[in-house]
Design a protein around this motif. Structure first.
Motif, short mmCIF file in Angstrom:
data_model
loop_
_atom_site.label_atom_id
_atom_site.label_comp_id
_atom_site.label_asym_id
_atom_site.label_seq_id
_atom_site.Cartn_x
_atom_site.Cartn_y
_atom_site.Cartn_z
N LEU A 116 0.83 -1.20 0.00
CA LEU A 116 0.00 0.00 0.00
C LEU A 116 0.87 1.26 0.00
O LEU A 116 0.62 2.21 -0.75
CB LEU A 116 -0.92 -0.02 1.21
N VAL A 117 1.92 1.26 0.83
CA VAL A 117 2.80 2.43 0.90
C VAL A 117 3.59 2.61 -0.40
O VAL A 117 3.76 3.73 -0.91
CB VAL A 117 3.74 2.30 2.11
N ALA A 118 4.09 1.50 -0.97
CA ALA A 118 4.86 1.58 -2.22
C ALA A 118 4.01 2.13 -3.37
O ALA A 118 4.47 2.97 -4.17
CB ALA A 118 5.43 0.22 -2.59
N ALA A 119 2.75 1.65 -3.45
CA ALA A 119 1.87 2.14 -4.51
C ALA A 119 1.54 3.62 -4.31
O ALA A 119 1.47 4.40 -5.28
CB ALA A 119 0.60 1.31 -4.57
N TRP A 120 1.36 4.05 -3.06
CA TRP A 120 1.04 5.44 -2.79
C TRP A 120 2.22 6.36 -3.15
O TRP A 120 2.03 7.43 -3.73
CB TRP A 120 0.64 5.60 -1.33
N ARG A 121 3.42 5.93 -2.82
CA ARG A 121 4.60 6.74 -3.16
C ARG A 121 4.78 6.83 -4.68
O ARG A 121 5.18 7.86 -5.21
CB ARG A 121 5.84 6.14 -2.52
N ARG A 122 4.46 5.72 -5.35
CA ARG A 122 4.57 5.74 -6.80
C ARG A 122 3.53 6.67 -7.42
O ARG A 122 3.78 7.35 -8.42
CB ARG A 122 4.40 4.32 -7.34
N LEU A 123 2.35 6.70 -6.81
CA LEU A 123 1.31 7.60 -7.30
C LEU A 123 1.73 9.06 -7.18
O LEU A 123 1.49 9.87 -8.06
CB LEU A 123 0.01 7.36 -6.54
N ARG A 124 2.36 9.39 -6.08
CA ARG A 124 2.78 10.77 -5.88
C ARG A 124 3.92 11.17 -6.83
O ARG A 124 4.06 12.33 -7.19
CB ARG A 124 3.24 10.97 -4.44
N ALA A 125 4.70 10.17 -7.26
CA ALA A 125 5.83 10.47 -8.14
C ALA A 125 5.43 10.52 -9.62
O ALA A 125 5.83 11.42 -10.34
CB ALA A 125 6.94 9.44 -7.97
N ARG A 160 2.02 8.89 -10.96
CA ARG A 160 0.59 8.79 -11.21
C ARG A 160 0.29 8.00 -12.49
O ARG A 160 -0.45 8.44 -13.35
CB ARG A 160 -0.05 10.17 -11.30
N ASP A 161 0.87 6.79 -12.61
CA ASP A 161 0.58 5.94 -13.75
C ASP A 161 -0.52 4.96 -13.38
O ASP A 161 -0.91 4.80 -12.22
CB ASP A 161 1.84 5.20 -14.20
N ARG A 162 -1.05 4.27 -14.37
CA ARG A 162 -2.19 3.38 -14.14
C ARG A 162 -1.82 2.18 -13.29
O ARG A 162 -2.62 1.70 -12.49
CB ARG A 162 -2.75 2.93 -15.49
N SER A 163 -0.62 1.64 -13.46
CA SER A 163 -0.23 0.46 -12.68
C SER A 163 -0.17 0.78 -11.18
O SER A 163 -0.52 -0.06 -10.34
CB SER A 163 1.13 -0.05 -13.16
N TRP A 183 -2.29 -1.36 -8.20
CA TRP A 183 -1.75 -2.04 -7.02
C TRP A 183 -2.17 -1.34 -5.73
O TRP A 183 -2.32 -1.99 -4.69
CB TRP A 183 -0.23 -2.11 -7.11
N PHE A 184 -2.40 -0.04 -5.78
CA PHE A 184 -2.92 0.64 -4.60
C PHE A 184 -4.34 0.16 -4.29
O PHE A 184 -4.70 -0.06 -3.12
CB PHE A 184 -2.92 2.15 -4.84
N ALA A 185 -5.15 -0.04 -5.33
CA ALA A 185 -6.52 -0.54 -5.12
C ALA A 185 -6.51 -1.98 -4.59
O ALA A 185 -7.33 -2.35 -3.72
CB ALA A 185 -7.31 -0.45 -6.42
N ILE A 186 -5.58 -2.82 -5.08
CA ILE A 186 -5.51 -4.21 -4.60
C ILE A 186 -5.12 -4.25 -3.12
O ILE A 186 -5.74 -4.99 -2.32
CB ILE A 186 -4.51 -5.00 -5.47
N ALA A 187 -4.10 -3.48 -2.74
CA ALA A 187 -3.69 -3.48 -1.32
C ALA A 187 -4.78 -2.91 -0.44
O ALA A 187 -5.02 -3.40 0.68
CB ALA A 187 -2.39 -2.68 -1.18
N LEU A 188 -5.45 -1.85 -0.91
CA LEU A 188 -6.53 -1.27 -0.10
C LEU A 188 -7.70 -2.24 0.04
O LEU A 188 -8.33 -2.34 1.12
CB LEU A 188 -6.99 0.03 -0.77
N ALA A 189 -8.03 -2.99 -1.04
CA ALA A 189 -9.11 -3.97 -0.95
C ALA A 189 -8.75 -5.09 0.01
O ALA A 189 -9.62 -5.59 0.75
CB ALA A 189 -9.39 -4.54 -2.35
#
Length: 223
Positions: A50-59, A61-64, A68-74
């Motif tokens: 969850l943290v890795a996907a969130w950091r990637r989103l902030r850097a 913001r790609d679809r992948s 993975w953020f949605a999978i970890a959150l689910a």
């Protein structure tokens, strides 16, 4: 300089949510047959993804990263809901056991893709507009309103050569020297005889062709 630690409501909520989610994931993994240290590893794996996907989103913001953020959150929310009394933890269904058992491989795949995903190139800043150049001064066409003074007349050029005697239109040209010679003969004849010389006598004295002698006589005004 030491900074004073002040309580933050958002930070407190994050600590509470993380602790409860961690406990629910542990309980669900233990109910699905993952006992001992393995049950404690599941909540750590979910939170790390969850943290890795969130950091990637902030850097980037790609679809992948969103996937993975949605999978970890689910997975985190699913564990919270499953342990709220909606699921009998003593009789966990087979499909849930399969999901819990396959989670480590899925989390490893997601973390690897997030780490090795290409970083999007930063947006190229637009070039700053060039400052407006000062307009060039308009060309002014100058016209004279006064009447220019007339140019002074040039002085006539003195003639260096003596004027030549123009021959009559009907006779040949007579050189000035020959004309002077004929005049001297005519003057000598006048002085000797007291009469002007005739054209025939001058022709006989000069011994020149008749047209030339006639031109000489005409200029000397002889008859």
């Amino acid at each position: 300089m030491n900074r004073s630690i002040r309580p933050d409501a958002v930070l407190i909520q994050a600590v509470i949510a993380g602790a409860l989610s961690f406990a629910h994931l542990h309980d669900l993994a233990a109910a699905a047959g993952q006992s001992g240290w393995k049950a404690w590893a599941y909540p750590i794996s979910v939170d790390l993804l969850l943290v890795a996907a969130w950091r990637r989103l902030r850097a980037g913001r790609d679809r992948s990263s969103w996937t993975w953020f949605a999978i970890a959150l689910a997975a985190s929310l699913g564990a919270n809901i499953a342990t709220a009394g909606l699921l009998d933890l003593d009789h966990v269904p087979a499909w849930l056991r399969i999901l819990v058992a396959g989670w480590p491989a899925l989390a490893f795949l997601g973390g690897t893709l997030l780490v090795h995903a290409p970083t999007p190139a930063p947006a190229t800043p637009e070039p700053a507009p060039e400052p407006d150049r000062e307009p060039a001064a308009p060309e002014v066409e100058m016209h004279r309103t006064d009447t220019p003074a007339p140019a002074p007349a040039s002085a006539p050029t003195a003639e260096l050569d003596p004027p030549s005697v123009k021959p009559p239109a009907s006779g040949p040209a007579v050189p000035p020297a020959l004309l002077d010679h004929a005049r001297s003969i005519a003057d000598a004849h006048r002085n000797t005889t007291g009469q002007p010389i005739t054209a025939d006598a001058l022709t006989a004295r000069l011994g020149l062709p008749a047209p030339t002698c006639q031109a000489i006589a005409a200029q000397l005004q002889l008859t």
